[in-house]
Design a protein around this motif. Structure first.
Motif, PDB file in Angstrom:
ATOM      1  N   ALA A   1      -3.281   0.721   5.015  1.00 43.27           N
ATOM      2  CA  ALA A   1      -2.132   0.934   5.531  1.00 43.27           C
ATOM      3  C   ALA A   1      -1.900   1.046   7.137  1.00 43.27           C
ATOM      4  O   ALA A   1      -1.488   0.598   7.975  1.00 43.27           O
TER       5      ALA A   1
ATOM      6  N   ARG B   1      -9.630   5.124  -4.167  1.00 44.71           N
ATOM      7  CA  ARG B   1      -8.495   3.875  -4.257  1.00 44.71           C
ATOM      8  C   ARG B   1      -7.316   4.225  -3.278  1.00 44.71           C
ATOM      9  O   ARG B   1      -6.986   3.578  -2.366  1.00 44.71           O
ATOM     10  N   MET B   2      -6.971   5.522  -3.287  1.00 43.60           N
ATOM     11  CA  MET B   2      -5.832   6.032  -2.430  1.00 43.60           C
ATOM     12  C   MET B   2      -6.359   5.959  -1.002  1.00 43.60           C
ATOM     13  O   MET B   2      -5.617   5.680  -0.144  1.00 43.60           O
ATOM     14  N   ILE B   3      -7.679   6.633  -0.879  1.00 48.61           N
ATOM     15  CA  ILE B   3      -8.000   6.568   0.490  1.00 48.61           C
ATOM     16  C   ILE B   3      -8.317   5.245   1.183  1.00 48.61           C
ATOM     17  O   ILE B   3      -7.905   4.852   2.349  1.00 48.61           O
TER      18      ILE B   3
ATOM     19  N   MET C   1      -6.510   2.769   0.243  1.00 48.95           N
ATOM     20  CA  MET C   1      -5.156   2.133   0.570  1.00 48.95           C
ATOM     21  C   MET C   1      -4.404   2.551   1.662  1.00 48.95           C
ATOM     22  O   MET C   1      -3.947   2.117   2.574  1.00 48.95           O
ATOM     23  N   ALA C   2      -4.585   4.214   1.878  1.00 51.39           N
ATOM     24  CA  ALA C   2      -4.307   4.529   3.255  1.00 51.39           C
ATOM     25  C   ALA C   2      -5.119   3.864   4.438  1.00 51.39           C
ATOM     26  O   ALA C   2      -4.283   3.481   5.253  1.00 51.39           O
TER      27      ALA C   2
ATOM     28  N   LEU D   1       0.800   4.129  -3.416  1.00 55.60           N
ATOM     29  CA  LEU D   1       0.151   5.235  -3.180  1.00 55.60           C
ATOM     30  C   LEU D   1       0.774   6.555  -4.277  1.00 55.60           C
ATOM     31  O   LEU D   1       0.102   7.241  -4.646  1.00 55.60           O
ATOM     32  N   PRO D   2       2.225   6.477  -4.325  1.00 48.50           N
ATOM     33  CA  PRO D   2       2.855   7.478  -5.069  1.00 48.50           C
ATOM     34  C   PRO D   2       2.393   7.135  -6.513  1.00 48.50           C
ATOM     35  O   PRO D   2       2.426   8.026  -7.423  1.00 48.50           O
TER      36      PRO D   2
ATOM     37  N   TYR E   1      -0.511   5.807  -7.690  1.00 47.32           N
ATOM     38  CA  TYR E   1      -1.747   6.346  -7.805  1.00 47.32           C
ATOM     39  C   TYR E   1      -1.746   7.934  -7.916  1.00 47.32           C
ATOM     40  O   TYR E   1      -2.327   8.439  -8.850  1.00 47.32           O
ATOM     41  N   LEU E   2      -0.825   8.491  -7.240  1.00 49.37           N
ATOM     42  CA  LEU E   2      -0.824  10.185  -7.543  1.00 49.37           C
ATOM     43  C   LEU E   2      -0.102  10.340  -8.907  1.00 49.37           C
ATOM     44  O   LEU E   2      -0.537  11.438  -9.410  1.00 49.37           O
TER      45      LEU E   2
ATOM     46  N   THR F   1       0.811  -1.318   0.095  1.00 51.67           N
ATOM     47  CA  THR F   1       0.120  -0.070   0.031  1.00 51.67           C
ATOM     48  C   THR F   1       0.807   1.063   0.029  1.00 51.67           C
ATOM     49  O   THR F   1       0.575   2.103  -0.706  1.00 51.67           O
ATOM     50  N   ASP F   2       2.044   1.098   0.763  1.00 52.05           N
ATOM     51  CA  ASP F   2       2.796   2.579   0.918  1.00 52.05           C
ATOM     52  C   ASP F   2       3.407   2.664  -0.588  1.00 52.05           C
ATOM     53  O   ASP F   2       3.688   3.940  -1.105  1.00 52.05           O
TER      54      ASP F   2
END
Length: 317
Positions: free
Chosen positions: A237, A229-231, A233-234, A32-33, A35-36, A28-29
């Motif tokens: 995590a 998706r990022m939320i 994933m966060a 995230l980059p 996905y950004l 997940t960590d």
């Protein structure tokens, strides 16, 4: 360390579970980059269009693309799409997504596997870029020249106003048309693959716009989907981090408890003569501070040391 292994062994299942959760946390960590990057590169720069293979394309555009394809490439392109005429039930199903399908024939992409999609992308990328360059000739001749070759762009700029360069190209003799295509292809080969792909995606965006697709809405939907998706994933995590900390704490505390019990049992078995060899302060230190240090090391190894190689290998991949 060998003397500690018998006390750690009963907790191997918790340690394996912690390793599995650490893998999820690292994934997940690392995601995230990426996905950004997708939000910036695809969502903002490409209006949410992530492939140069269009889901739908006008029949007139297929005919223009065919001017810059070989016979084999044309056959592969036509085999990958289904022609839909306006007024048919298939067209009615397509209209909510591509309103222009109600007015003109449209080619809809058939379901393809990954290999066929990649092959079709290779077949369509350069013709789409060339089509994009011709379409840009009136609005932005400099950028069109950077795609088609500066020499050809200078010739096209000298044409009378209102002249369609593609119509003119289609009327050229076969030998002269082949010479022009060879010059354009040679120029495109000097460009990086990423630039060609991005230009092809922009051409697909123009095609969608001509079919009545709201690119602004498409962009917003894509950014929102990646953001959600990022939320998630966060949150995943955070949850895995809490679980790993819990498992590391439970393992280290259990090992410390067992060691203290073993030390107490050992000391209780000492004779009076053996007691004389140890001071009270030493025995207290061994059963409290020293065991606490072992407990802290086990916690840090599970919580921090294990994640480092996982992050390193995952980052390289």
């Amino acid at each position: 360390m060998k003397r500690l292994l018998p006390y750690i062994k009963p907790y191997w299942l918790l340690i394996l579970l912690a390793l599995g959760l650490l893998y999820v946390m690292a994934s997940t960590d690392l995601a995230l980059p990426d996905y950004l990057s997708q939000i910036i590169n695809i969502g903002i720069q490409q209006n949410g269009i992530n492939t140069p293979v269009p889901e739908a394309i006008r029949a007139s555009s297929i005919e223009k693309i065919a001017l810059f394809q070989s016979e084999q490439e044309r056959a592969e392109t036509l085999a990958a799409f289904e022609r839909i005429e306006p007024g048919t039930p298939e067209s009615a199903a397509l209209v909510p997504y591509y309103p222009g399908a109600s007015l003109q024939p449209v080619y809809k992409l058939k379901p393809l596997d990954a290999a066929a999609t990649t092959s079709l992308e290779n077949v369509l990328t350069k013709p789409l870029v060339i089509l994009f360059g011709f379409q840009m000739m009136e609005q932005n001749p400099e950028q069109a020249g950077s795609l088609l070759s500066p020499e050809l762009a200078e010739r096209l700029k000298s044409l009378p106003a209102g002249t369609d360069p593609l119509s003119l190209f289609s009327q050229l003799p076969e030998a002269q048309a082949a010479q022009v295509k060879a010059a354009i292809t040679q120029h495109l080969n000097t460009l990086e693959g990423a630039i060609l792909r991005q230009m092809a995606v922009r051409a697909v965006g123009n095609e969608y716009s001509a079919l009545g697709v709201n690119l602004q809405k498409n962009q917003t939907n894509y950014i929102l989907s990646i953001g959600i998706r990022m939320i998630l994933m966060a949150l995943l995590a955070v949850a895995t981090s809490i679980m790993v900390s819990y498992l590391a704490s439970r393992t280290s505390a259990g090992v410390a408890r067992d060691i203290r019990a073993a030390v107490f049992e050992k000391v209780s078995s000492f004779s009076s003569a053996e007691f004389n060899n140890f001071s009270t302060n030493t025995l207290i230190t061994r059963t409290t501070n020293d065991v606490s240090q072992v407990q802290q090391v086990i916690f840090m190894v599970i919580r921090m040391a294990f994640i480092a190689p996982i992050m390193g290998i995952g980052g390289v991949i």
